[in-house]
Design a protein around this motif. Sequence first.
Motif, mmCIF file in Angstrom:
data_model
loop_
_atom_site.group_PDB
_atom_site.id
_atom_site.type_symbol
_atom_site.label_atom_id
_atom_site.label_comp_id
_atom_site.label_asym_id
_atom_site.label_seq_id
_atom_site.Cartn_x
_atom_site.Cartn_y
_atom_site.Cartn_z
ATOM 1 N N ASP A 101 0.658 4.148 -2.782
ATOM 2 C CA ASP A 101 0.402 5.551 -2.489
ATOM 3 C C ASP A 101 1.446 6.476 -3.172
ATOM 4 O O ASP A 101 0.950 7.330 -3.649
ATOM 5 N N CYS A 161 0.544 6.567 -7.050
ATOM 6 C CA CYS A 161 -0.568 7.188 -7.332
ATOM 7 C C CYS A 161 -0.107 8.783 -6.942
ATOM 8 O O CYS A 161 -0.577 9.863 -8.132
ATOM 9 N N ASP A 162 0.552 9.073 -6.322
ATOM 10 C CA ASP A 162 1.046 10.525 -5.993
ATOM 11 C C ASP A 162 1.822 10.945 -7.117
ATOM 12 O O ASP A 162 1.634 12.171 -7.436
ATOM 13 N N GLU A 191 0.692 -1.397 0.115
ATOM 14 C CA GLU A 191 -0.008 0.120 -0.067
ATOM 15 C C GLU A 191 0.821 1.329 0.043
ATOM 16 O O GLU A 191 0.608 2.349 -0.599
ATOM 17 N N GLU A 192 2.050 1.102 0.736
ATOM 18 C CA GLU A 192 2.807 2.170 0.742
ATOM 19 C C GLU A 192 3.304 2.656 -0.835
ATOM 20 O O GLU A 192 3.346 3.804 -0.909
#
Lengths: 223, 85
Positions: free
Chosen positions: B60, B63-64, B56-57
């Motif tokens: 993230d 995506c960013d 998930e990290e």
Amino acid sequence: MKFAVISFPGSNCDEDLYYAIVDGLKEEAEIIPHTSTRLDGFDAVLVPGGFSYGDYLRTGAIAKFAPVMPALKAFAATGKPVLGICNGFQILTEAGLLPGSLQHNTNMQFICEPEPLRVANHNTMFTNDFAADAHITLPIAHGEGNYYCDADTLASLKANNQIVFTYSDNPNGSVDDIAGIMNEQGNVLGMMPHPERAVESLLGSSDGLGVFRSLLATFTRTV
Amino acid sequence: MFLAQIHVTYKPSILDPQGVAIKNAMHRLSFNGVDAVTQGKYFEVTLNADSKDAAEEQIDTICDTLLANPNMETYRYDVKELANQ
């Protein structure tokens, strides 16, 4: 004065820019591949229009990670001029060198027309050749030229006179009729209209030459 | 191995001309009850990571920096562990 024209896979205005500088402005230009990691020895960098990386994901979204981009950011940080046109503008916003972003035109059409513009700020290194409040015509050719930024960003663009070109008859839905903006330092300009396609009367207008003449005048003054 | 299913959509404050065009087409098809359409992007990313948290990290950050433009888009995702094959 020596101009670098960066060429990404899918750029299609790189050669137009090259000829605008070499034949129109009578200065030096070199097309630099996206794989280059150095921009030493250049006095200005031009980021051309086109469809870099096929506009995959979002316009300019893949180009911002091209090998040349760290060198471009370092070049911009020195205060030398960087001009992004059309897809070049989209790349500069994605890369964070300019605020805001470019969205689909509100009418969902690709617009290719000569477009009347106002020079909203002629005290810049890109527009000092134009008279105050000059009305000029440059071609636009884009499907995603609808400039968007939030209200705070718009307020700071206005406060710092960063809005450089505006549309006289907004064709694409841009916030505040914005056609071109620069960064706070005033050395990075992004614009959707194409000055390099208007550098001789045979092309319908030579108004675009004023942008390149302005850069040359600034360069001549400071060297 | 993990599978991330990622949705990227415009922020509500952003006018989405494609969504409006699609909504208008639905009205032409006589679906007059359609009130609004938002078009987004959907990605499936399979990745190696030591744990679901670590996966998930990474998602993230992906995506960013790449999949979403934080200026005008938001994203949400779901990460699940894939059965060993």
